[in-house]
Structures are given as structure tokens and as C-alpha cells.
Motif scaffolding. Structure first.
Motif, PDB file in Angstrom:
ATOM      1  N   VAL A 330      15.123 -19.164  37.616  1.00 16.90           N
ATOM      2  CA  VAL A 330      15.475 -17.849  37.061  1.00 16.90           C
ATOM      3  C   VAL A 330      16.634 -18.018  36.092  1.00 16.90           C
ATOM      4  O   VAL A 330      17.568 -18.790  36.342  1.00 16.90           O
ATOM      5  CB  VAL A 330      15.853 -16.861  38.184  1.00 16.90           C
ATOM      6  CG1 VAL A 330      16.283 -15.528  37.594  1.00 16.90           C
ATOM      7  CG2 VAL A 330      14.694 -16.671  39.148  1.00 16.90           C
ATOM      8  N   SER A 331      16.578 -17.286  34.967  1.00 16.07           N
ATOM      9  CA  SER A 331      17.665 -17.301  33.994  1.00 16.07           C
ATOM     10  C   SER A 331      18.666 -16.205  34.368  1.00 16.07           C
ATOM     11  O   SER A 331      18.330 -15.018  34.349  1.00 16.07           O
ATOM     12  CB  SER A 331      17.110 -17.073  32.581  1.00 16.07           C
ATOM     13  OG  SER A 331      18.149 -17.025  31.635  1.00 16.07           O
ATOM     14  N   THR A 332      19.873 -16.623  34.727  1.00 22.32           N
ATOM     15  CA  THR A 332      20.895 -15.666  35.169  1.00 22.32           C
ATOM     16  C   THR A 332      22.029 -15.578  34.160  1.00 22.32           C
ATOM     17  O   THR A 332      22.266 -16.515  33.379  1.00 22.32           O
ATOM     18  CB  THR A 332      21.459 -16.077  36.544  1.00 22.32           C
ATOM     19  OG1 THR A 332      22.434 -15.115  36.957  1.00 22.32           O
ATOM     20  CG2 THR A 332      22.121 -17.443  36.471  1.00 22.32           C
ATOM     21  N   ILE A 333      22.736 -14.436  34.151  1.00 21.12           N
ATOM     22  CA  ILE A 333      23.851 -14.218  33.218  1.00 21.12           C
ATOM     23  C   ILE A 333      25.098 -14.820  33.838  1.00 21.12           C
ATOM     24  O   ILE A 333      25.545 -14.401  34.912  1.00 21.12           O
ATOM     25  CB  ILE A 333      24.044 -12.718  32.942  1.00 21.12           C
ATOM     26  CG1 ILE A 333      22.772 -12.139  32.329  1.00 21.12           C
ATOM     27  CG2 ILE A 333      25.236 -12.485  32.027  1.00 21.12           C
ATOM     28  CD1 ILE A 333      22.796 -10.632  32.184  1.00 21.12           C
ATOM     29  N   THR A 349      23.452 -17.159  29.186  1.00 23.28           N
ATOM     30  CA  THR A 349      22.627 -17.297  30.384  1.00 23.28           C
ATOM     31  C   THR A 349      22.448 -18.770  30.723  1.00 23.28           C
ATOM     32  O   THR A 349      22.631 -19.653  29.868  1.00 23.28           O
ATOM     33  CB  THR A 349      21.240 -16.656  30.172  1.00 23.28           C
ATOM     34  OG1 THR A 349      20.568 -17.331  29.102  1.00 23.28           O
ATOM     35  CG2 THR A 349      21.378 -15.176  29.836  1.00 23.28           C
ATOM     36  N   GLU A 350      22.084 -19.030  31.965  1.00 27.01           N
ATOM     37  CA  GLU A 350      21.807 -20.396  32.388  1.00 27.01           C
ATOM     38  C   GLU A 350      20.699 -20.384  33.427  1.00 27.01           C
ATOM     39  O   GLU A 350      20.565 -19.429  34.191  1.00 27.01           O
ATOM     40  CB  GLU A 350      23.067 -21.055  32.946  1.00 27.01           C
ATOM     41  CG  GLU A 350      23.626 -20.386  34.171  1.00 27.01           C
ATOM     42  CD  GLU A 350      24.901 -21.061  34.663  1.00 27.01           C
ATOM     43  OE1 GLU A 350      25.507 -21.816  33.895  1.00 27.01           O
ATOM     44  OE2 GLU A 350      25.288 -20.796  35.825  1.00 27.01           O
ATOM     45  N   PRO A 351      19.896 -21.412  33.465  1.00 26.11           N
ATOM     46  CA  PRO A 351      18.801 -21.465  34.452  1.00 26.11           C
ATOM     47  C   PRO A 351      19.336 -21.711  35.857  1.00 26.11           C
ATOM     48  O   PRO A 351      20.314 -22.449  36.060  1.00 26.11           O
ATOM     49  CB  PRO A 351      17.934 -22.628  33.966  1.00 26.11           C
ATOM     50  CG  PRO A 351      18.870 -23.493  33.203  1.00 26.11           C
ATOM     51  CD  PRO A 351      19.879 -22.584  32.567  1.00 26.11           C
ATOM     52  N   TYR A 352      18.681 -21.078  36.835  1.00 24.29           N
ATOM     53  CA  TYR A 352      19.078 -21.243  38.228  1.00 24.29           C
ATOM     54  C   TYR A 352      17.812 -21.534  39.027  1.00 24.29           C
ATOM     55  O   TYR A 352      16.881 -20.731  39.078  1.00 24.29           O
ATOM     56  CB  TYR A 352      19.761 -19.972  38.744  1.00 24.29           C
ATOM     57  CG  TYR A 352      20.422 -20.112  40.102  1.00 24.29           C
ATOM     58  CD1 TYR A 352      21.777 -20.324  40.211  1.00 24.29           C
ATOM     59  CD2 TYR A 352      19.660 -20.041  41.266  1.00 24.29           C
ATOM     60  CE1 TYR A 352      22.392 -20.455  41.450  1.00 24.29           C
ATOM     61  CE2 TYR A 352      20.252 -20.181  42.511  1.00 24.29           C
ATOM     62  CZ  TYR A 352      21.621 -20.371  42.597  1.00 24.29           C
ATOM     63  OH  TYR A 352      22.225 -20.507  43.837  1.00 24.29           O
ATOM     64  N   ARG A 353      17.797 -22.711  39.671  1.00 26.81           N
ATOM     65  CA  ARG A 353      16.622 -23.149  40.424  1.00 26.81           C
ATOM     66  C   ARG A 353      16.701 -22.627  41.857  1.00 26.81           C
ATOM     67  O   ARG A 353      17.658 -22.899  42.589  1.00 26.81           O
ATOM     68  CB  ARG A 353      16.539 -24.675  40.429  1.00 26.81           C
ATOM     69  CG  ARG A 353      15.378 -25.240  41.249  1.00 26.81           C
ATOM     70  CD  ARG A 353      14.048 -24.883  40.647  1.00 26.81           C
ATOM     71  NE  ARG A 353      12.934 -25.364  41.480  1.00 26.81           N
ATOM     72  CZ  ARG A 353      11.667 -25.039  41.272  1.00 26.81           C
ATOM     73  NH1 ARG A 353      11.356 -24.229  40.257  1.00 26.81           N
ATOM     74  NH2 ARG A 353      10.727 -25.514  42.046  1.00 26.81           N
ATOM     75  N   LEU A 354      15.710 -21.826  42.236  1.00 19.76           N
ATOM     76  CA  LEU A 354      15.668 -21.268  43.576  1.00 19.76           C
ATOM     77  C   LEU A 354      14.930 -22.216  44.500  1.00 19.76           C
ATOM     78  O   LEU A 354      13.806 -22.666  44.207  1.00 19.76           O
ATOM     79  CB  LEU A 354      14.964 -19.914  43.575  1.00 19.76           C
ATOM     80  CG  LEU A 354      15.569 -18.824  42.662  1.00 19.76           C
ATOM     81  CD1 LEU A 354      14.751 -17.558  42.759  1.00 19.76           C
ATOM     82  CD2 LEU A 354      17.026 -18.573  43.028  1.00 19.76           C
ATOM     83  N   CYS A 358      14.742 -20.496  53.465  1.00 17.25           N
ATOM     84  CA  CYS A 358      14.386 -19.507  54.481  1.00 17.25           C
ATOM     85  C   CYS A 358      13.341 -18.579  53.877  1.00 17.25           C
ATOM     86  O   CYS A 358      12.779 -18.874  52.821  1.00 17.25           O
ATOM     87  CB  CYS A 358      15.618 -18.734  54.973  1.00 17.25           C
ATOM     88  SG  CYS A 358      16.473 -17.835  53.659  1.00 17.25           S
ATOM     89  N   GLU A 359      13.113 -17.474  54.521  1.00 17.84           N
ATOM     90  CA  GLU A 359      12.101 -16.540  54.055  1.00 17.84           C
ATOM     91  C   GLU A 359      12.498 -15.847  52.748  1.00 17.84           C
ATOM     92  O   GLU A 359      11.662 -15.259  52.077  1.00 17.84           O
ATOM     93  CB  GLU A 359      11.847 -15.469  55.130  1.00 17.84           C
ATOM     94  CG  GLU A 359      11.118 -15.983  56.348  1.00 17.84           C
ATOM     95  CD  GLU A 359       9.727 -16.489  55.995  1.00 17.84           C
ATOM     96  OE1 GLU A 359       9.025 -15.819  55.204  1.00 17.84           O
ATOM     97  OE2 GLU A 359       9.337 -17.557  56.491  1.00 17.84           O
ATOM     98  N   VAL A 360      13.771 -15.932  52.373  1.00 20.58           N
ATOM     99  CA  VAL A 360      14.262 -15.273  51.158  1.00 20.58           C
ATOM    100  C   VAL A 360      14.947 -16.319  50.295  1.00 20.58           C
ATOM    101  O   VAL A 360      15.820 -17.064  50.777  1.00 20.58           O
ATOM    102  CB  VAL A 360      15.251 -14.127  51.492  1.00 20.58           C
ATOM    103  CG1 VAL A 360      15.749 -13.473  50.218  1.00 20.58           C
ATOM    104  CG2 VAL A 360      14.589 -13.098  52.409  1.00 20.58           C
ATOM    105  N   THR A 361      14.562 -16.393  49.036  1.00 22.01           N
ATOM    106  CA  THR A 361      15.170 -17.373  48.127  1.00 22.01           C
ATOM    107  C   THR A 361      16.277 -16.792  47.259  1.00 22.01           C
ATOM    108  O   THR A 361      17.196 -17.516  46.865  1.00 22.01           O
ATOM    109  CB  THR A 361      14.100 -17.975  47.207  1.00 22.01           C
ATOM    110  OG1 THR A 361      13.443 -16.918  46.483  1.00 22.01           O
ATOM    111  CG2 THR A 361      13.063 -18.746  48.015  1.00 22.01           C
TER     112      THR A 361
END
Length: 505
Positions: A330-333, A349-354, A358-361
């Protein structure tokens, strides 16, 4: 002098009375006299000339008869000269156009209030001589023109607008509370103006004034603005007026300056608010054990993340929040953008690898929204995360979205109470907030400084949005969930949802 009596008896001045008829907006139309004063004066002059000629002929005939009978002849030359002078004086009096008889030194002046507006007229009096008394200045109206309306007669210069105090000379005028107005003055005072274009709201084909109004802000606007592309604030939904500029965000949304004042623009800036939401959940004995990343993103990044989510839960019709359970980038600010010339600049912005631990990333929130709206969306998405992490079965959308909206509404309610210093909750969430021992002690704001009056009203608006939502999942689901929480409490409602997948009745 017999002819003089004949003239006075045969020349009564006639003035037609004006009339007014009310319209739907209390407009008044004055109908002018059917025959003018000048026409009546011409008729009287002709009658006067005939009477003078007849009188002179009668005098000559009587003089000839007296000479024939040998009676004493009376020198009437001086008498005739006197009669002619008198006739000439009367005739000149008819030739005057429309003299305004000056009020006597003892006549009271026109009556006005402290704002210079004309007060209601004096009672209409008709003295024994039949003279008309002006309803404005209370002095006698002579042989000149006059107006007859509102149950009184007036000198033209005494019939004045209640707003501007200038004489009303038009054939049409408006009435309000038995007071006369120029049509233009009445329109300025009573005709609604559009809060967007600042023009008078036009009438529809039926002649009625039709406008739209925001259900919470009561912003009135022309119906055409709903189709002409007039932008709205992406937070409070008010339309952009012509005398104000909205900020243009990088993704095309517009933000009013009042909402900009408390907006959260980047991921780092949102972390203190995230901690407050976590404390709010702990106060409800619903602590989220896992550390879930919170990212602020642009609209495009949010939409892309939603497309990559198999079973994503997003907030409302326009996606403003998302609880993810899939691995993706995801690209986050990463840094708050600068503001210049009513535009956002310097967005980084910069990319963020999820990574799925767990059940929520991750939880994604749209950037640029005011703190209270960002917090309510975050509280909603946190409830999605809590349900997944606690092993709740796949719930119907109205149950899951409904209980998430209940938590968002509870957080807003606690924030508004904390900001106002009130010690009691509202009727809507009195039962639900009673299950929290610390929700009333949360910080009033994650930003420095006292909360503005607009921000307080903005909180009420976001609560109103949740309460009045018409959708089946978010609106009906919230009302059913809130009803259950008020009746059974939050913990019992959640236990019933775990067992049955429905709200308790």
C-alpha cells in the motif's frame, strides 16, 4: 353672484380609490384611478366657462328690460369687473396641477419610529366640511392628487416604504404586517437568497420559491446547484459558496477551511489519535492485543487496496476507511503536505508492505479529514478488526456494519462530552457508555489548543450522519444495534451476536 353658487354645486372633485390584492408572497398591487385629476379639471373648466357666459348674458338681458320699462339703470360695470376677477381667480385655482396643501403650523408631522420608518396611519377623520385627512401627516388633503389605500388617504409623498422610508410611487407595492414596502425592498427583506451563489432563489414554473436545504447545516441553495457541478466539502458536505475558496486535495477532493483547521494529513500525525482509540477500546474491556498498522492514504490507494481485498469491509458508500486481511503493498502518506494557493503541494508517499501475521493486516484511512471524522472512521474499522481477531463468525453486513457504527457513535459521543465537560451522556448512548469506566476521561483533542465551536458542531454533524443514514447496512444496522445495546448493554449484545449472528430482540 348667482352663477358662483351654481358652479360650486355642480363641480364636485372625484378621485378613484386605489385597491390592493395580496399574492402568495404578500405582494400588493395598487390599481390607479380610472380617470385622472387633469381630466376632471378639464371638465370643470368647461363647466366654469359656460356658467360665466350664461351669467353675463342674464345680467345684460335684465339691464335691457329695466331700460325699456324706464326704471333706474344701475351701473353694474364695477360689479361685472369684480365678478370677472373672482371667476378668473377660481379658474386659475383649477389650473394648478397637483398642489400639496401645506400642513398648518398646528398639524402634527408624519409619524416615524426610531428607525425612520413610517408608523401605522392616524385614524381616518372626515370633519364636518368633508375634508380628507392624510393618514401620514394628519393634515388636510386639498384639491391635489391623493392615494387611497390601506383604509386611509394619503398625500403621495406621505405614503412611504416601511424599510427605506422613501415615498412609494409605483403602482405595485408589497405588504407585510400591515406595513407597505417597495417591491424591491420587500424582496431584499423577505425573499430568500441562495447561500451558494448569493442571488435571489428563483421561482419555479408555478410561481413558487423552491430551494434545497442541508438537513443539518440548513444551507439554502438553488436546486440547479445539484446538477451544475458545484463542489461540496468532502467532510461536512456543505457546498462551496462564491465568496469562499475550498482547498483542493491531491486526489481531487475539496475541503472547506473550517474542516481543514483540524484535519489530519499524514500517517505519523494520526498515531496519537490511534492510541486514543485503543485506550477507548480498553476502557470497554475490548482491548485489541495485536499491533495493527494504521496508514493514511490517498483515495486512489484506498480504492486499489479495496479491489485487492477479497472480503474487505469499507466505510460507507464512498470508501473512507478499510480493514485489510490480505497481504499487499500500500502507498501511504509519510509526510504532511504543504498548502499553497488553495492547493496541496509536496505530497510524499512511500510503499508499505503488509505482512499477514494475524487475521488483520492493516487499517487504512483516507487522509485530509478532520480529527473527529478520522477518529470515528478509525473506531469503526477497529471494531471490524476486533470481531475478526476474536473469532466471530461471518456476519451479515447489517449486523457487522451496524455494531461497528455503534462503536463509532459511542466514540464520538465520548469526545463531545469530554470537550464540553458534561458529566452525563446523551439518550442515544447512555446505556452503551455506561459500560466504559474510562471513556469520559479521554483527552479532549489530539491537537494542541482548545476545540473550536465549529469542531464541536462538526462532532454533532458526524453523529447526525450515523443516526440518519438511510442505507440498510449502516443505517438500519446501526439503529437495530444501538437499540439492543441500550436495552441489554454492549457485552450482552456482543455475546448474543457471537452465538446467533443477530442482534437480540
Amino acid at each position: 353672484m348667482g352663477w358662483l353658487t351654481k358652479i360650486l354645486k355642480g363641480s364636485s372633485q372625484r378621485i378613484s380609490k386605489g385597491q390592493y390584492h395580496g399574492k402568495y408572497e404578500d405582494d400588493t398591487i395598487w390599481e390607479g384611478p380610472s380617470s385622472s385629476v387633469d381630466q376632471l379639471a378639464d371638465f370643470d373648466r368647461e363647466e366654469l366657462d359656460r356658467a360665466i357666459a350664461l351669467s353675463i348674458a342674464e345680467e345684460e338681458e335684465e339691464e335691457e328690460k329695466r331700460d325699456e320699462k324706464g326704471k333706474k339703470v344701475v351701473d353694474n360695470e364695477s360689479q361685472l369687473d369684480e365678478d370677472e376677477l373672482l371667476a378668473k381667480a377660481i379658474q386659475e385655482s383649477w389650473n394648478v396641477g397637483s398642489p400639496h396643501r401645506s400642513p398648518s403650523p398646528h398639524s402634527p408631522p408624519p409619524r416615524y419610529n426610531n428607525y425612520g420608518s413610517l408608523l401605522p396611519p392616524y385614524p381616518l377623520h372626515y370633519p364636518s366640511g368633508g375634508h380628507r385627512i392624510c393618514g401620514g401627516c394628519n393634515s388636510e388633503i386639498g384639491h391635489g392628487r391623493y392615494l387611497s389605500c390601506m383604509g386611509a388617504v394619503w398625500h403621495p409623498e406621505c405614503f412611504r416604504c416601511h424599510s427605506c422610508s422613501h415615498p412609494i410611487s409605483d403602482y405595485e407595492f408589497s405588504m407585510s404586517e400591515n406595513r407597505p414596502y417597495h417591491k424591491s425592498c420587500y424582496k431584499d427583506l423577505h425573499h430568500p437568497k441562495c447561500d451558494v451563489c448569493k442571488n435571489f432563489i428563483p421561482t419555479n414554473v408555478a410561481g413558487l420559491i423552491e430551494y434545497r436545504a442541508h438537513p443539518f447545516w440548513h444551507q439554502k441553495y438553488c436546486p440547479g446547484h445539484e446538477q451544475d457541478g458545484t463542489p461540496r466539502c468532502c467532510s461536512c458536505e456543505r457546498m462551496e459558496p462564491v465568496d469562499a475558496r475550498y482547498l483542493i486535495l491531491d486526489d481531487g477532493r475539496k475541503l472547506c477551511l473550517e474542516c481543514l483547521d483540524s484535519s489530519i494529513m499524514d500517517t505519523h500525525e494520526c498515531q496519537p489519535l490511534y492510541l486514543e482509540i485503543q485506550e477507548f477500546y480498553e476502557g470497554l474491556n475490548m482491548k485489541v492485543e495485536q499491533q495493527i498498522p494504521l496508514l493514511l492514504v490517498e483515495r486512489q490507494a484506498l480504492n486499489e487496496a479495496m479491489e485487492g481485498e477479497k472480503n474487505g469491509h469499507h466505510h460507507m458508500a464512498e470508501t473512507r476507511g478499510l480493514c485489510l486481511s490480505e497481504e499487499q503493498t500500500v502507498s501511504t502518506i509519510s509526510r504532511r503536505p504543504r498548502i499553497g494557493g488553495y492547493r496541496i503541494t509536496g505530497m510524499i508517499t512511500e510503499p508499505y508492505r503488509l505482512v499477514r501475521q494475524c487475521e488483520v493486516t492493516a487499517i487504512l484511512i483516507l487522509y485530509g479529514l478532520p480529527r473527529l471524522l478520522t477518529g470515528s472512521i478509525l473506531a469503526h474499522e477497529m471494531m471490524h478488526a476486533w470481531l475478526r481477531l476474536k473469532g466471530y463468525p461471518n456476519l451479515s453486513s447489517d449486523v457487522e456494519e451496524g455494531i461497528c457504527q455503534v462503536l463509532a457513535h459511542m466514540w464520538l459521543d465520548s469526545e463531545i462530552l469530554a470537550g464540553s465537560g458534561s458529566s452525563s451522556s446523551s439518550n442515544v448512548t447512555s446505556a452503551s457508555t455506561s459500560s466504559s469506566s474510562s471513556s469520559s476521561s479521554l483527552p479532549g483533542s489530539s491537537k494542541k489548543g482548545k476545540r473550536s465551536e465549529f469542531e464541536k458542531k462538526l462532532g454533532d454533524y458526524f453523529k447526525h450522519q450515523i443516526e440518519s443514514d438511510t442505507s440498510a447496512a449502516y443505517g438500519d444496522g446501526f439503529r437495530e444495534g444501538n437499540k439492543a445495546v441500550l436495552k441489554y448493554g454492549l457485552r450482552s449484545t456482543l455475546d448474543h451476536i457471537r452465538l446467533t449472528g443477530t442482534f437480540p430482540c
